[in-house]
Design a protein around this motif. Structure first.
Motif, PDB file in Angstrom:
ATOM      1  N   SER A 231       6.446  -6.287   2.377  1.00 59.08           N
ATOM      2  CA  SER A 231       5.836  -6.885   3.564  1.00 59.08           C
ATOM      3  C   SER A 231       6.756  -7.932   4.156  1.00 59.08           C
ATOM      4  O   SER A 231       7.702  -8.393   3.517  1.00 59.08           O
ATOM      5  CB  SER A 231       4.492  -7.531   3.195  1.00 59.08           C
TER       6      SER A 231
ATOM      7  N   LYS B 143       3.948   4.120  -3.860  1.00 57.05           N
ATOM      8  CA  LYS B 143       3.830   2.673  -3.732  1.00 57.05           C
ATOM      9  C   LYS B 143       5.135   2.008  -4.166  1.00 57.05           C
ATOM     10  O   LYS B 143       5.550   1.001  -3.611  1.00 57.05           O
ATOM     11  CB  LYS B 143       2.677   2.158  -4.588  1.00 57.05           C
TER      12      LYS B 143
ATOM     13  N   THR C 268       0.846  -1.188   0.000  1.00 59.02           N
ATOM     14  CA  THR C 268       0.000   0.000   0.000  1.00 59.02           C
ATOM     15  C   THR C 268       0.883   1.239   0.000  1.00 59.02           C
ATOM     16  O   THR C 268       2.008   1.224   0.507  1.00 59.02           O
ATOM     17  CB  THR C 268      -0.899   0.014   1.242  1.00 59.02           C
TER      18      THR C 268
END
Length: 346
Positions: free
Chosen positions: A288, A282, A272
């Motif tokens: 992640s 972005k 995100t």
């Protein structure tokens, strides 16, 4: 087989290190039988450490018990000393940079060939733990094929010593530290060089460079940045490498750093956007936790023997040298190319 008897010529910082640490580490193979230095204070120090002090270089050459000579003098004297030693029937280990230029090196190698004596250059940074880790990353590919290698050493103490400030003695950081980093790079990458761009720094006002940046592109597509700086009060990482599946950083010789690899999972949501200054991004959002994993550094262990053990085996057993003179010549040729490329921006 008998020990190789060494005389150390030049008992400054590196000469003393060779005499009292490196050569003595191989006591079953080598021994220092004496020292020669033109400086009276260094002669006294050598005597204090129990070394025989020769009265002249000619006395060293005329001593039939001497098998080999270690040259650790200012760069401009390497050629003359090496040729005289080889012609006197001595094997030679020479500190880096081997000579002032390729032409001088070719003269030395011709004499070594004619006399049949071993001539090796002490490119000791092939044994550095940080380099050995990068070598394993390059060969074993835990983060995929490496396509970008950045190699740097940076400090804030200016050009060291006295003669290293003088062009006539072969001073400057390209010949001092650059020769190490370039030797590591060319030994690592088995490919011809396609392009070289360079920027040499003279901000300290010396007649020689106080640092440089070289941008090197190899025919196989690998790109490298090699940088040496002496006015850097905050230093960039010693190594930063990029592979197709990850990247790695070694920040310093204390081996601080990390290796981050992509997990390759396809069931992860796209990142995100994050606030970046006064905008959103972005593209630059961190991956992640599921998208990457951290790897341990591989063991920095050389698969080849130490320099002086190899030298002994080359002399006594006709072994293959780890530091080949053809490789040393290639490094010196690249240094000349960097000097020429740097002139464009001066």
């Amino acid at each position: 087989m008998s020990l190789i008897n060494f005389v150390v010529v030049g008992y400054g910082g590196m000469g003393k290190y060779h005499a009292d640490a490196l050569i003595s580490n191989e006591k079953e193979l080598l021994q220092v039988v004496g020292v020669y230095d033109i400086d009276r204070d260094r002669q006294v120090v050598a005597d204090t450490f129990g070394h025989q002090v020769y009265s002249s270089f000619e006395a060293v050459l005329n001593d039939e018990t001497v098998d080999a000579i270690l040259i650790a003098t200012p760069n401009d004297s390497h050629k003359e000393l090496a040729i005289a030693a080889l012609e006197a029937g001595k094997h030679v280990v020479c500190e880096k940079p081997v000579t002032m230029n390729v032409a001088e090196l070719d003269e030395v190698l011709a004499v070594a060939e004619a006399t049949g004596k071993v001539f090796m250059v002490h490119q000791n940074r092939r044994w550095d733990p940080d380099f050995l880790i990068i070598r394993r990353l390059f060969k074993e590919k835990p983060i995929g094929e490496l396509f970008k290698i950045e190699s740097r050493v940076q400090g804030a103490n200016g050009i060291p010593g006295d003669w290293r400030h003088l062009e006539a003695h072969g001073g400057g950081m390209l010949l001092d530290w650059g020769v190490h980093l370039l030797d590591q790079l060319l030994w690592l990458i088995d490919s011809d060089i396609k392009h070289v761009y360079a920027d040499l720094s003279y901000v300290l006002g010396d007649e020689v460079d106080d640092g440089f940046v070289a941008y090197i592109t190899f025919e196989n597509g690998v790109r490298a940045v090699v940088e040496v700086g002496t006015t850097n009060y905050t230093a960039l990482p010693r190594w930063y490498v990029q592979g197709l599946e990850g990247s790695a950083t070694i920040k310093d010789w204390a081996m601080n750093g990390e290796i981050i690899r992509a997990t390759g999972r396809t069931d992860i949501a796209a990142p995100t956007p994050i606030q970046a200054g006064v905008g959103l991004t972005k593209t630059m959002a961190p991956p992640s936790e599921e998208a990457t994993e951290q790897l341990e550094f591989p063991e920095p262990k050389a698969e080849y023997e130490s320099f002086y053990r190899n030298f002994y085996n080359v002399v006594r057993k006709d072994a293959e040298p780890i530091v080949k003179n053809s490789e040393v010549r290639r490094v010196m040729k690249l240094i000349e190319t960097i000097f020429e490329a740097g002139k464009v921006l001066v």
